[in-house]
Enzyme design. Structure first.
Site, short mmCIF file in Angstrom:
data_model
loop_
_atom_site.label_atom_id
_atom_site.label_comp_id
_atom_site.label_asym_id
_atom_site.label_seq_id
_atom_site.Cartn_x
_atom_site.Cartn_y
_atom_site.Cartn_z
CD GLU A 121 -2.76 -1.09 2.42
OE1 GLU A 121 -2.59 -0.71 3.42
OE2 GLU A 121 -3.90 -1.66 1.91
CG ASP A 146 -7.58 -5.46 5.39
OD1 ASP A 146 -6.95 -5.72 6.51
OD2 ASP A 146 -7.59 -4.37 4.92
CD GLU A 185 -9.75 -1.28 8.36
OE1 GLU A 185 -8.75 -1.70 8.99
OE2 GLU A 185 -9.50 -0.92 7.41
C1 BDP Z 1 -6.06 -2.17 6.38
C2 BDP Z 1 -6.27 -0.76 6.79
C3 BDP Z 1 -5.20 0.16 6.60
C4 BDP Z 1 -3.96 -0.54 6.92
C5 BDP Z 1 -3.71 -1.84 6.26
C6 BDP Z 1 -2.51 -2.69 6.98
O1 BDP Z 1 -7.53 -0.31 5.75
O2 BDP Z 1 -5.56 1.11 7.25
O3 BDP Z 1 -2.77 0.28 6.93
O4 BDP Z 1 -4.76 -2.61 6.50
O5 BDP Z 1 -2.85 -3.47 7.78
O6 BDP Z 1 -6.70 -3.05 7.00
O7 BDP Z 1 -1.25 -2.27 6.80
#
Ligand code: BDP
Length: 715
Positions: A305, A379, A407
């Site tokens: 990401e 996730d 989340e």
């Molecule tokens: C996702 C989240 C994000 C995190 C990412 C992570 O939406 O904010 O940075 O995972 O775990 O669940 O790196």
């Protein structure tokens, strides 16, 4: 006379009717409200005898005295002579305690285990709480207090408790500006601006709460890291927190931004094979340990990401992790390298990415590296199959990453007890070493005899007075800690002890609240993502339903990518005719899931694109079943509300009302999820809502038009 009365009344009002704000979590220590039980404890516990003087043992003593004085409502004497009812606390090497216990038992405790035992000394009945280290004595004290808080029999105690997992860690996704990524309980509790000079009492209470459930590490900063935290200005602040936490056995860790050598070191590259870069990290590690001699190590999100990483320089995850591991090794620090990666090129299936990227490096990591794997392949969804990496790379220690913050589970306002979710993953059988090769055994290191093991939970803590916003979200912090210590504990058992400590020991109340908690996880699965649907939440903030979104930057950021609804059916084909992600599991596992007619229906749409008319085990069509599940989710929330309202007389007004109001929000949002999803999926199924179901109160366009630019937690 009149004035005295008034004064008395105002004193009573000030002290007697203190509002219950939830700050004390499960460590409330209020006087036991059952007189018979109170008298029993009062007879059994008369005084404490204390051996040792370290800060940690002093904290243990203070906790025990405060706890007992509160619970038993009497002054607890601190004595040097042994009486009937003495509670002895101290480390096992103290000469008196040593004589009372078996050497083998003491050896079995290791560094963190403890013994609580009833014994006789000179005809006196005593209780001994001991361990081989100061912090383990503190753990034992908390356990002993829990026995009393939960009204257990303490007449004949013979308890030995040793943690199954070595590193039990909270991951805070907290930024230096005090926003919290995916945080729904206010801003960060770390007040970086006022540190190191102002030590908020909250830091101490945070440490107490964690120690009480055996958490022994905290990553202070967000995985989407800021290199500044590694500069001297911040390291002194980190050191101030570490100084507080040390007493409670908690090590601090930081997230390491891979590009730090460039960002704050003035180097031209962060290539892990570059000698200057390696040297920079070595010096940085040396500097950190000057400030924080027991620093735990780094947590790293790399090449995921948008975060930089070794691949930015054409290197591998192993190159990156090992470079950091070398820098930390002289100080006994560890690297927790995350497997939550997905490359910039759109993959055929994001599900497969972590496995594909890490499998080739099995056995290639230094011994102080542990790979941190999320419980499921995508996730933190309401329900995921276990991550295929568990059991798949036997020469590499893997630690679990759970998400405590909600989340994808209704965020700050939904009552969702997560222990059933955690347990579902931990109990899943990977078959990697034959039957019974559970994820728990991979994670605790026992399967492949690893020295290093770990479990991390993304924290749900903020500066809200009650720490977690929803009073029941405290239970998720609690359950995470208890399971990290002992993953054999059951979800009902943990709920039971949490309810008793947090609210009340009244049987009816405990039983009813436990039912609510245990039903809550399935409820959220049903009203959000039944039958194996996943990742259909609002883009960005992940708040509310948005299965229609199809315009996000890359294919696998879009809900449509995950549900693949079309006129033929719905679901992601991950069998051999599709992405074949199933092949990442052992055949014993994939065989359970590969046939849409026999696949456990809770995972059906994770692995199959199924026709709308597909016959389900219930005899209903898939479409009818989907409608039924969404409705069931809403009904469960209404049932939870109804049960809760019936419990009004058992607890304080403040928490009763807060939960009641949150349950109304949850009901509203469950209806919103049901309506929006069914209307949207109906555009493909073209089938009517079966009779007897509530009809949506708005059009699909209305649901699509909703926007929440300021929803919390976006970082
Ligand atoms: C996702 C989240 C994000 C995190 C990412 C992570 O939406 O904010 O940075 O995972 O775990 O669940 O790196």
């Amino acid at each position: 006379m009149k004035r005295t009365k008034l004064l008395l009344l105002s004193i009573l009002l000030a002290f007697g009717s203190q509002a219950e704000d939830g700050y004390r979590l499960w460590l409330r220590y209020d006087k036991i409200d059952d007189n018979v039980i109170l008298q029993q404890y009062n007879r059994l516990i008369t005084s404490i005898n204390f051996y040792g003087s370290s800060p940690t043992l002093t904290a243990a003593k203070t906790e025990l005295i405060n706890g007992l004085q509160g619970l038993l409502d009497k002054k607890i004497l601190y004595q040097s002579t042994i009486n009937n009812g003495s509670v002895l606390i101290g480390i096992s090497s103290s000469s008196f305690i040593k004589t009372l216990l078996d050497k083998n038992d003491l050896n079995s405790l290791g560094k963190e285990g403890y013994i609580i035992r009833t014994a006789k000394s000179n005809q006196k009945n005593i209780t001994i709480i001991t361990a081989n280290s100061d912090v383990a004595v503190l753990y034992g004290v908390f356990y002993f207090l829990r026995l009393i808080q939960t009204h257990q029999n303490i007449l004949q105690l013979s308890i030995i408790s040793v943690p199954k997992i070595q590193n039990r860690i909270l991951d805070h996704w907290d930024n230096l500006n005090r926003t919290v990524e995916r945080g729904y309980a206010g801003i960060s509790i770390w007040n970086w601006h006022e540190l190191p000079d102002y030590i908020d009492h909250r830091y101490i209470d945070y440490a107490r709460a964690n120690a009480s459930i055996g958490i022994n590490g905290t990553v202070l900063t967000n995985v989407n890291a800021n290199a500044l935290v590694l500069t001297k200005d911040y390291l002194v602040k980190v050191a101030a927190l570490a100084n507080v936490f040390r007493t409670y056995g908690i090590k601090v860790y930081l997230t390491a931004k891979f590009s730090a050598p460039v960002e704050i070191g003035g180097l031209k590259t962060a290539d892990p094979l570059n000698a200057e870069v390696q040297n920079w990290w070595k010096q940085k590690a040396d500097e950190i340990y000057k400030y924080i001699p027991d620093f735990g190590g780094f947590l790293v999100k790399a090449n995921s990401e948008g975060q930089p990483g070794p691949q930015t320089y054409g290197r591998t995850h192993a190159d990156g992790a090992n470079m950091l591991a070398d820098a930390l090794a002289p100080h006994n620090g560890i690297v927790m390298w995350r497997a939550f990666v997905y490359s910039n090129e759109t993959p055929d299936d994001r599900f497969k990415q972590a496995y594909n990227e890490f499998k080739p490096f099995d056995g290639k990591f230094k011994s102080n590296v542990i790979i941190q794997v999320k419980n499921g392949p995508i996730d933190f969804q309401p329900r995921e199959p276990f991550h295929p990496l568990f059991g798949a790379i036997p020469q590499t220690p893997l630690m679990m990453e759970f998400q405590i913050t909600q989340e994808y589970l209704g965020q700050g306002t939904h009552l969702v007890y997560e222990a059933p979710l955690f347990k579902e993953t931990l109990n899943a059988d990977t078959y990697s070493n034959g039957v019974g090769s559970t994820v728990a055994k991979v994670v605790d290191g026992s399967m492949n005899n690893f020295q290093i093991s770990g479990m991390a939970g993304v924290a749900n803590i903020g500066n809200e007075r009650n720490w977690t916003n929803h009073p029941f979200a405290q239970a998720n912090w609690y359950a995470f800690g208890r399971l990290a210590w002992d993953h054999d504990l059951s979800a009902p058992q943990i709920a039971d002890e949490w309810i008793r400590q947090t609210f009340s020991n009244k049987k009816l109340f405990v039983d009813e609240v436990k039912k609510i908690m245990l039903a809550s996880r399935e409820a959220v699965v049903n009203y959000m993502t039944p039958l194996g649907l996943h990742h259909i939440m609002g883009t960005g903030n992940h708040y509310g339903p948005a299965p229609w979104v199809s315009n996000a930057g890359r294919a696998d950021w879009n809900p449509v990518y995950y549900h693949k609804a079309d006129s033929a059916g719905i679901g992601f084909d991950r069998t051999a005719t599709g992405s074949n992600a199933l092949a990442q599991y052992k055949s014993e596992v994939s065989n359970q899931w590969k046939d849409s007619n026999t696949c456990d229906e809770k995972y059906l749409l994770w692995f199959h694109h199924v026709s709308w008319g597909h016959t389900m085990k219930s005899g209903k069509t898939l479409w009818q079943e989907l409608c039924a599940k969404y409705q069931q989710g809403v009904d469960s929330v209404r049932w939870m509300q109804h049960q809760w309202i019936g419990l009004k007389d058992f607890i304080d007004e403040e928490r009763f009302n807060q939960v009641k109001m949150f349950l109304s929000i949850q009901e509203k949002e469950a209806e919103w999820w049901r309506n929006a999803c069914l209307l949207y999926f109906q555009t493909f199924s073209k089938m009517p809502l079966p009779d007897g179901y509530e009809k949506p109160d708005h059009t699909l366009d209305y649901y699509k038009s909703l926007r929440f630019p300021y929803a919390p937690g976006s970082g």
